[in-house]
Design a protein around this motif. Structure first.
Motif, PDB file in Angstrom:
ATOM      1  N   VAL A 157       1.012  -1.067  -0.001  1.00 36.92           N
ATOM      2  CA  VAL A 157      -0.172   0.016  -0.141  1.00 36.92           C
ATOM      3  C   VAL A 157       0.784   1.067  -0.056  1.00 36.92           C
ATOM      4  O   VAL A 157       1.710   1.272   0.882  1.00 36.92           O
ATOM      5  N   GLU A 158       1.038   1.980  -1.150  1.00 36.78           N
ATOM      6  CA  GLU A 158       1.493   3.306  -1.084  1.00 36.78           C
ATOM      7  C   GLU A 158       1.187   4.205  -0.279  1.00 36.78           C
ATOM      8  O   GLU A 158       0.025   4.479  -0.109  1.00 36.78           O
ATOM      9  N   GLN A 159       2.020   4.743   0.577  1.00 41.18           N
ATOM     10  CA  GLN A 159       1.640   5.448   1.812  1.00 41.18           C
ATOM     11  C   GLN A 159       0.898   6.923   1.624  1.00 41.18           C
ATOM     12  O   GLN A 159       0.154   7.244   2.279  1.00 41.18           O
ATOM     13  N   LYS A 160       1.584   7.660   0.539  1.00 46.71           N
ATOM     14  CA  LYS A 160       1.002   8.850   0.437  1.00 46.71           C
ATOM     15  C   LYS A 160      -0.570   8.815  -0.127  1.00 46.71           C
ATOM     16  O   LYS A 160      -1.101   9.680   0.380  1.00 46.71           O
ATOM     17  N   SER A 161      -0.830   7.857  -1.109  1.00 48.84           N
ATOM     18  CA  SER A 161      -2.252   7.909  -1.676  1.00 48.84           C
ATOM     19  C   SER A 161      -3.037   6.993  -1.170  1.00 48.84           C
ATOM     20  O   SER A 161      -4.268   7.029  -1.117  1.00 48.84           O
ATOM     21  N   GLY A 162      -2.371   5.939  -0.429  1.00 48.07           N
ATOM     22  CA  GLY A 162      -3.258   4.926   0.157  1.00 48.07           C
ATOM     23  C   GLY A 162      -3.490   3.772  -0.700  1.00 48.07           C
ATOM     24  O   GLY A 162      -4.622   2.962  -0.337  1.00 48.07           O
ATOM     25  N   GLU A 163      -3.199   3.890  -1.960  1.00 45.73           N
ATOM     26  CA  GLU A 163      -3.614   2.955  -3.010  1.00 45.73           C
ATOM     27  C   GLU A 163      -2.675   1.623  -2.827  1.00 45.73           C
ATOM     28  O   GLU A 163      -1.596   1.625  -2.718  1.00 45.73           O
ATOM     29  N   ALA A 164      -3.404   0.473  -3.279  1.00 42.35           N
ATOM     30  CA  ALA A 164      -2.770  -0.715  -3.326  1.00 42.35           C
ATOM     31  C   ALA A 164      -1.813  -0.813  -4.577  1.00 42.35           C
ATOM     32  O   ALA A 164      -2.470  -0.649  -5.751  1.00 42.35           O
ATOM     33  N   VAL A 165      -0.742  -1.489  -4.504  1.00 44.32           N
ATOM     34  CA  VAL A 165      -0.110  -1.538  -5.837  1.00 44.32           C
ATOM     35  C   VAL A 165       0.650  -3.078  -5.953  1.00 44.32           C
ATOM     36  O   VAL A 165       0.825  -3.375  -4.936  1.00 44.32           O
ATOM     37  N   GLU A 166       0.623  -3.321  -7.214  1.00 46.19           N
ATOM     38  CA  GLU A 166       0.964  -4.909  -7.285  1.00 46.19           C
ATOM     39  C   GLU A 166       2.593  -4.627  -7.595  1.00 46.19           C
ATOM     40  O   GLU A 166       2.933  -3.859  -8.522  1.00 46.19           O
ATOM     41  N   ILE A 167       3.484  -5.435  -6.973  1.00 43.24           N
ATOM     42  CA  ILE A 167       4.852  -5.242  -7.012  1.00 43.24           C
ATOM     43  C   ILE A 167       5.311  -6.600  -7.528  1.00 43.24           C
ATOM     44  O   ILE A 167       5.164  -7.557  -6.978  1.00 43.24           O
TER      45      ILE A 167
END
Lengths: 228, 875
Positions: free
Chosen positions: B119-129
């Protein structure tokens, strides 16, 4: 003189319309008087002003000039509600195409004016009497689609008489009937006028019908001329 | 020479001049266009109804398509040019497996992969890595890297930096990361600060997942995800042209049994299957809106036929064949369809964005992460919908066109005769309706086909058809049974309104059908959703017995790749006031080529303190002695239904320790995952899967009042991990919130269907007024006040509304049972207890009735303003 002897009086009535940018004269300085019990025939060609005159007397239209008095009351001072009230109780209409409501039975069609006036209670006797008078007691539960033209017009007459009007306005009542039925209808109207004390104004383009009236006028291009 | 110019004919007065004949274009203008223009308001209403119907239908299709496309793109792009995938079905496997593939390099190239979410902390969006061998992969995957420095100097940090990460140029909206920046992700409950070493140019793979992804070197990814020595999958590229099955056989020969070798599209196919039921449900709902809109066209054309009967008679008398009047009205409908569909397509592509948001929310919450943010719309996608709208519109006009074609000219030219027709009932319609309802009943008993409730949906369609056929009789019934009541209580107005129900019954029936169908939709969905909601609430009350529910922060409750070490969770037992701790681990596996969740828990704790609602099998208190240390499992109802399993059946699972058979000991009710669960005891799970990590744990307290104290103590035990701690009440609330969000889109579709149905009723009432002008005039001549004329229309509107509501309610009940016991059951495998939202249904009936009266207000006003003398004019 009895104030109500002249039940219908028109004095210098004028009425015109606009159609396609042109001014059309409906009534041109029309004056007449009718007494109670008169059977008046108004004859004239199509577009001559017959229907306009009946509409003015029936309170459906207001003249541009002149006065119409019914039983001493001037129509000029009446609003729509008052004129409607007049039609409800004092005036009956009979039309060329009968204008029965197709979804109501014969009985209900005759009862309709009473229902509208909230006088249906106790009206059963009246309706039966009228049905018997026009010879259709056995068709009380039929729908208009099940009747012949002559029968429909008889129902229409019964409907017009239901609220005990003082005047019957008939616009070409025999126009959609064969001659035999037409004569029967005229006879019925005359008899009804005499028996129920109604004043009748009958508009027609058929000169032969003039024989039936005790008062006759010709109307052409909005101008009235008396023949009897 | 003189020229006479008439309306259609130009004649040159010349001795031997040729007289020009009427052009077909002139006929089209006079007989089709002009009449349409003469009734602009109703034309507008009809076009609007068609536009809304087409727009709703298109928007749902676009949203569904975009959702699937986003999955396909993510899989296709993330897998690059992979011809196959090796994976361990829900878990990781030893990276040494990779070396086993070396002997097969003549036939395949292998690329190891780590995949996870942060979860990218600035946006709160889930990101697939994605962790991949960046150097080797550059030849295979379609990406273009922009680094801080050129060439190898720029690439080296990518490979050597254990915290290096590469982001797409178009990353999460609102973020603008450049090479050299730092980025923080919440991964497995821990904040990981990573270095943006490069950016992927906005082409190829960089467009995957709508930018919600990142790539790392595989070694770095293993570190970041705590998967050192492990892999999630190996992508396989075929070297030659050898057959897939042959290569599969070669590879499986060298691999441990529990590993799978699948085509890359399998994942998309699985997702597609999972979403199918949900998407079909939405499509069916949106189709109802379109159907109701098509009724509007029928209505408009049918009125047009009635009003122009004398014109039809005249045309026929002049020698026109029956095809001409039929053609006029079909053309009329087609024109309306063209304009309405064009408007609908335009509106639809805007609505699609809202539909996508709602669909994505549900898909995200219940199925799989979805990153579709915008609908990729191309006008050529809408051609099919545009054409369908036109064809359907033309089709709607067939019956009135046939009516026009079969009109006997003599009947029409004789004035007054046609106007007297009233409907007296049609036995064949009633018989057909009965047969259709029986057929619907039979279809409801049919099993699913390929796991999909085709017969169930067909049964709903049959009910809609049956309702439409029953409506004329329903109107007659209302007339016959309410006329006395209406006359006594509402006078002449009530009598007239009631008796008028059987006039123009075809059109009235259509308006009532539309209302009934819309009402049916709302009632059935309300009962189904309320029943489902109540069932879930009761199930939660019975099942959720623990006091605290703990998992790593970030991600969803159903993300099983977010892990916690079990050790720290075990130490929670030592906190004062803690009675018991139950550790939970699950993974998404495949069973019989269908996705399933395999879970494990402490059955000793469950049997003593927890609860499950058992459908078949021993009570929960006895499960511990049946399952602990045994090769036994319990399965959820959804699993049992989908895989046709009963008590005592054996499940064969491929585990890292080899294939194992588990006997089904109990079947329990579960509503958390539609794919179903297989649950085994934790000790058994560790024995065969060699996996001690957990996804979450629950805590039972000695005393509920200790909740906050224990919560704080737990946080102390996990100093480096962000946790999501919820009390029993908080978890229940969250579950219900997700539940309610899931059905948001269905509520919207219902509102739209009601709106279109109300438009239909409004249109019908306006038509009624226009058609019965003479009748209104007669009433006024007989002494009816304007208000009385208004009341006739309003009462009629109310009666139509009541008839529609009663029909709709009855049908809604039937359809709700279909939804609960057939469609839902066959699609998702859930047992739902029927609960009726009485209060809501009563309000709904009142609302519908009000809508009906409301639809009558303007027509009533119109009727009262009619000039009686003009209305009865015959000349």
């Amino acid at each position: 003189m009895n104030a109500y002897e002249n039940v219908i009086r028109l004095t210098n009535v004028c009425k015109s319309y606009s159609a396609g940018g042109q001014k059309i004269i409906g009534l041109d300085d029309v004056s007449l008087e009718l007494n109670a019990g008169d059977f008046a025939v108004l004859m004239g060609p199509s577009g001559g002003g017959k229907t306009t005159l009946l509409n003015c007397i029936g309170g459906l239209d207001q003249p541009d000039q002149g006065e119409i008095t019914i039983r001493g009351y001037s129509l000029s001072g009446m609003n729509d509600k008052e004129r409607t009230q007049l039609r409800r109780t004092e005036i009956g209409f009979v039309f060329q195409f009968f204008n029965l409501l197709p979804t109501l039975t014969v009985w209900e069609n005759i009862e309709l004016p009473l229902l509208l006036a909230d006088k249906a209670e106790g009206g059963q006797e009246r309706i039966s009497e009228l049905l018997d008078y026009v010879g259709l007691l056995d068709r009380a539960n039929s729908f208009p689609a099940e009747l012949s033209g002559g029968q429909m017009q008889r129902v229409a007459i019964a409907r017009a008489l239901a609220p005990k009007p003082f005047a019957l306005l008939a616009d070409e009542p025999t126009g959609n009937l064969d001659s035999e039925n037409g004569t029967r209808i005229l006879d019925l109207m005359k008899q009804a006028a005499a028996d129920f004390g109604a004043t009748v104004i009958l508009a027609t383009h058929n000169p032969q019908i003039m024989e039936h009236g005790n008062r006759c006028w010709e109307i052409r291009d909005g101008r009235l001329s008396s023949t009897r | 020479m003189a020229t006479v110019v008439g309306k259609f004919v130009t004649v040159d007065f010349h001795p031997h001049a040729e007289v020009k004949t009427l052009r077909y274009r002139d006929l089209f203008v006079c007989l089709v266009l002009r009449p349409l223009r003469a009734d602009p308001f109703r034309l507008f209403i009809t076009i609007l109804g068609v536009a809304v119907g087409v727009a709703v239908f298109l928007s749902i299709q676009l949203a569904n398509l975009q959702t699937m496309r986003s999955f396909e793109n993510s899989v296709d792009q993330a897998l690059g040019k992979a011809d196959a995938v090796i994976h361990a079905d829900g878990t990781t496997f030893d990276e040494l497996v990779f070396s086993k593939l070396l002997p097969l390099r003549e036939w395949i190239k292998a690329y190891p992969v780590i995949e996870g979410y942060g979860v990218e902390q600035k946006s709160g969006e889930a990101v697939e890595i994605l962790g991949t061998d960046l150097l080797r992969d550059s030849s295979r995957r379609d990406f273009f890297v922009k680094t801080k420095e050129e060439n190898l100097k720029g690439l080296l940090p990518l490979i050597l930096d254990p915290k290096g990460i590469v982001l797409p140029e178009k990353f999460i909206p609102g973020t603008h990361f450049q090479p050299g920046d730092r980025i923080e992700f919440l991964i497995n409950g821990k904040i990981k600060s990573l270095n943006v070493n490069a950016v992927l140019e906005k082409k190829g793979m960089a467009r995957a997942l709508n930018g919600n992804f990142a790539i790392m070197d595989i070694a770095s990814a293993q570190l970041v995800f705590d998967r050192v020595g492990k892999l999630d999958r190996i992508d396989i590229e075929f070297v030659g042209n050898e057959d897939y099955e042959k290569i599969r056989a070669r590879v499986l020969h060298v691999l441990p049994d529990y590993l799978r070798f699948d085509r890359p599209e399998r994942k998309t196919q699985q997702v597609g299957k999972m979403l199918r039921a949900f998407q079909y449900n939405l499509t069916a709902l949106s189709f109802v809106a379109l159907l109701v809109a098509l009724y509007l066209i029928y209505n408009m054309v049918a009125l047009s036929v009635v009003r122009r009967r004398s014109e039809i008679g005249t045309l026929r008398a002049l020698g026109a064949s029956p095809y001409l009047p039929a053609g006029i009205f079909i053309l009329e409908a087609t024109l309306i369809g063209i304009v309405g569909s064009a408007l609908g397509v335009w509106l639809g592509h805007y609505l699609a964005q809202f539909s996508l948001i709602a669909v994505s929310t549900t898909v995200n919450n219940l199925y799989a992460p979805n990153y579709a943010e915008a609908v990729e719309f191309h006008w050529d996608q809408a051609i099919a919908h545009f054409i369908f709208g036109i064809v359907a519109s033309a089709f709607s006009a067939i019956i009135p066109a046939w009516d026009a074609a079969s009109t006997a000219p003599t009947l029409v030219l004789r004035r007054g005769s046609y106007d007297l027709k009233i409907f007296r009932g049609n036995q064949s319609l009633n018989v057909m309706a009965f047969v259709i309802f029986v057929l619907a009943g039979l279809c409801s008993l049919a099993p699913p086909l390929d796991g999909f409730p085709y017969f169930g949906f067909f049964a709903v369609f049959l009910i809609i058809l049956g309702i439409s056929l029953s409506t004329p009789s329903a109107l007659l019934w209302t007339r016959d049974h309410l006329s006395g009541f209406c006359k006594r209580n509402l006078g002449a107005e009530g009598l007239l309104a009631c008796m008028n129900l059987s006039q123009n019954v075809g059109r009235n029936a259509l308006a009532v059908s539309s209302l009934a169908i819309a009402f049916m939709m709302v009632v059935s969905m309300s009962i189904m959703v309320h029943s489902f909601r109540q069932t879930v609430i009761v199930w939660l009350e019975q099942t959720l017995q623990a006091d605290l529910y703990v998992r790593p922060a970030g991600g969803r409750d159903i993300d099983y790749n977010v892990l916690l070490p079990a050790g720290s969770a075990e130490s929670v037992r030592s906190i004062a006031g803690v009675k018991q701790v139950d550790l939970f681990r699950a993974m998404d596996i495949t069973y019989n080529e269908k996705p399933v969740a395999l879970g494990s828990g402490d059955f000793n704790a469950l049997s003593r303190y927890g609860n499950l609602v058992i459908k078949e099998g021993p009570p929960v208190s006895e499960l511990a002695q049946q399952l602990v240390g045994q090769n036994r499992a319990i399965v959820s109802e959804a699993f049992a239904l989908k895989h046709e399993k009963r008590l005592g059946d054996v499940l064969k699972l491929k585990t890292p320790a080899g294939p194992v058979e588990f006997e089904i000991t109990a079947i329990y009710f579960d509503y958390s995952r539609e794919r179903g669960y297989i649950i085994i005891d934790r000790q058994t799970f560790i024995k065969y899967y060699k996996d001690t990590e957990i996804n979450s744990f629950v805590v039972y307290l000695e005393d509920e009042t200790q909740l906050e104290f224990v919560r704080k103590e737990i946080l102390k035990l996990f100093p480096d991990t962000l946790l999501n701690l919820r009390s029993n009440a908080e978890l229940r609330r969250d579950v219900i919130v997700i539940f309610d969000k899931t059905f948001a889109i269905t509520y919207s579709l219902e509102v739209i269907a009601v709106f279109v149905a109300a438009l239909g009723l409004f249109n019908t009432l306006v038509a009624l007024v226009l058609e019965r002008k003479r009748e209104m005039g007669i009433l006024r001549m007989l002494g009816a006040f304007k208000n009385q004329v208004k009341r006739v229309i309003l009462i009629e509107a109310g009666l139509l509304g009541v008839t529609g509501s009663v029909l709709g309610f009855t049908a809604g009940l039937a359809v709700s049972y279909l939804l609960i016991f057939v469609i839902n059951k066959q699609s998702f495998g859930w047992t739902i207890q029927v609960h009726y939202p009485y209060g809501f249904l009563a309000l709904l009936a009142l609302f519908f009735w009000s809508v009906s009266i409301g639809a009558g207000l303007l027509p009533a006003r119109l009727a009262s303003r009619l000039d009686p003398k003009e209305a009865v004019r015959t000349e």
